[in-house]
Design a protein around this motif. Sequence first.
Motif, PDB file in Angstrom:
ATOM      1  N   THR A   1      31.232  39.622  42.337  1.00 17.96           N
ATOM      2  CA  THR A   1      32.568  39.046  42.481  1.00 17.96           C
ATOM      3  C   THR A   1      33.622  39.988  41.910  1.00 17.96           C
ATOM      4  N   ASP A   2      34.669  40.210  42.684  1.00 14.38           N
ATOM      5  CA  ASP A   2      35.755  41.068  42.241  1.00 14.38           C
ATOM      6  C   ASP A   2      36.423  40.461  41.013  1.00 14.38           C
ATOM      7  N   ILE A   3      36.816  41.299  40.083  1.00 15.87           N
ATOM      8  CA  ILE A   3      37.417  40.822  38.832  1.00 15.87           C
ATOM      9  C   ILE A   3      38.687  40.032  39.089  1.00 15.87           C
ATOM     10  N   ASP A   4      39.377  40.309  40.184  1.00 17.70           N
ATOM     11  CA  ASP A   4      40.593  39.567  40.498  1.00 17.70           C
ATOM     12  C   ASP A   4      40.309  38.098  40.783  1.00 17.70           C
ATOM     13  N   VAL A   5      39.119  37.803  41.307  1.00 16.93           N
ATOM     14  CA  VAL A   5      38.749  36.412  41.536  1.00 16.93           C
ATOM     15  C   VAL A   5      38.588  35.688  40.206  1.00 16.93           C
TER      16      VAL A   5
ATOM     17  N   ASP B   1      50.263  28.123  37.607  1.00 21.74           N
ATOM     18  CA  ASP B   1      50.032  29.570  37.509  1.00 21.74           C
ATOM     19  C   ASP B   1      51.311  30.350  37.219  1.00 21.74           C
TER      20      ASP B   1
ATOM     21  N   GLY C   1      37.932  29.276  43.447  1.00 25.81           N
ATOM     22  CA  GLY C   1      37.931  30.703  43.748  1.00 25.81           C
ATOM     23  C   GLY C   1      37.172  31.010  45.025  1.00 25.81           C
TER      24      GLY C   1
ATOM     25  N   LYS D   1      40.070  36.453  37.436  1.00 27.05           N
ATOM     26  CA  LYS D   1      41.411  36.294  36.872  1.00 27.05           C
ATOM     27  C   LYS D   1      42.160  35.142  37.525  1.00 27.05           C
ATOM     28  N   GLN D   2      42.040  35.041  38.849  1.00 26.54           N
ATOM     29  CA  GLN D   2      42.728  33.976  39.574  1.00 26.54           C
ATOM     30  C   GLN D   2      42.226  32.599  39.145  1.00 26.54           C
TER      31      GLN D   2
ATOM     32  N   ASP E   1      43.343  31.876  35.620  1.00 28.71           N
ATOM     33  CA  ASP E   1      44.784  31.614  35.566  1.00 28.71           C
ATOM     34  C   ASP E   1      45.083  30.142  35.794  1.00 28.71           C
TER      35      ASP E   1
ATOM     36  N   ASN F   1      30.877  33.230  44.505  1.00 27.57           N
ATOM     37  CA  ASN F   1      31.237  34.184  43.458  1.00 27.57           C
ATOM     38  C   ASN F   1      30.080  34.324  42.479  1.00 27.57           C
TER      39      ASN F   1
END
Length: 245
Positions: free
Chosen positions: A100-104, A61, A91, A106-107, A110, A95
Amino acid sequence: MKTALITGANKSIGFETARQLLQQGYYVYLGCRDIQKGQEAVSQLQAEGLTQVEPIEIDVDNADSIKAAREVLGQKTNVLDVLINNAGIHGAMPNTALETDIDVFKQVFDTNVFGVISVTQAFVDLLRQSPEPRIVNLTSGLGSLTLHSDPAWKYYAIKPTAYVMSKAALNAYTIVLAHELRDTTFKVNAVDPGYTATDFNNHSGPGTVPDAAARVVKAATFGPDGPTGQFFSDDNAPETGVSPW
């Protein structure tokens, strides 16, 4: 002696893949985020008499970590024969598509997608020096869009959205990478190790780690007439071993 780099290799399927490659005479670089855990894994293998192994610190990452790992490996060898992109996450669970939050997302992307691309691009120059370079991307049967569209599929109801999407994207990257390298001696394939009992799924899977690793090793050691640009999954396709995308 052929060389291999495996990301996320200090435990589970990655670790067992390293063990099996070592048993076949490879020199293995154990990629791991925590160098101490990597050294502990190496010590365990060395205690088994498998001595041609050492840890490489790499966080898929982190661009700086990947660059540093490439520099370190380049000081140790001019040739890399096998790259196994094993590191992955599912994640925060559950989800879903709507909650699910968009940051999840992205993580997960990544690690499972952008990390694979970054590592592959960083080490491809060393792979090009091998007469028979191999790239294996660890995917999941859940990455098959064809099967996820089939209500009769045994895993149809299992849809961890971010994970499914990331593995589908990884499969797509495998296809285009194999096509880009089609006129070379590279073999680039996606391998589903199967629903395996590991920390990743709280040991809920019925498969064993040695069997899962053997599937990865098979693709990593294909001969010159071996396939490329394929999605292998004994779980999805027990008869042929080749999963629909």
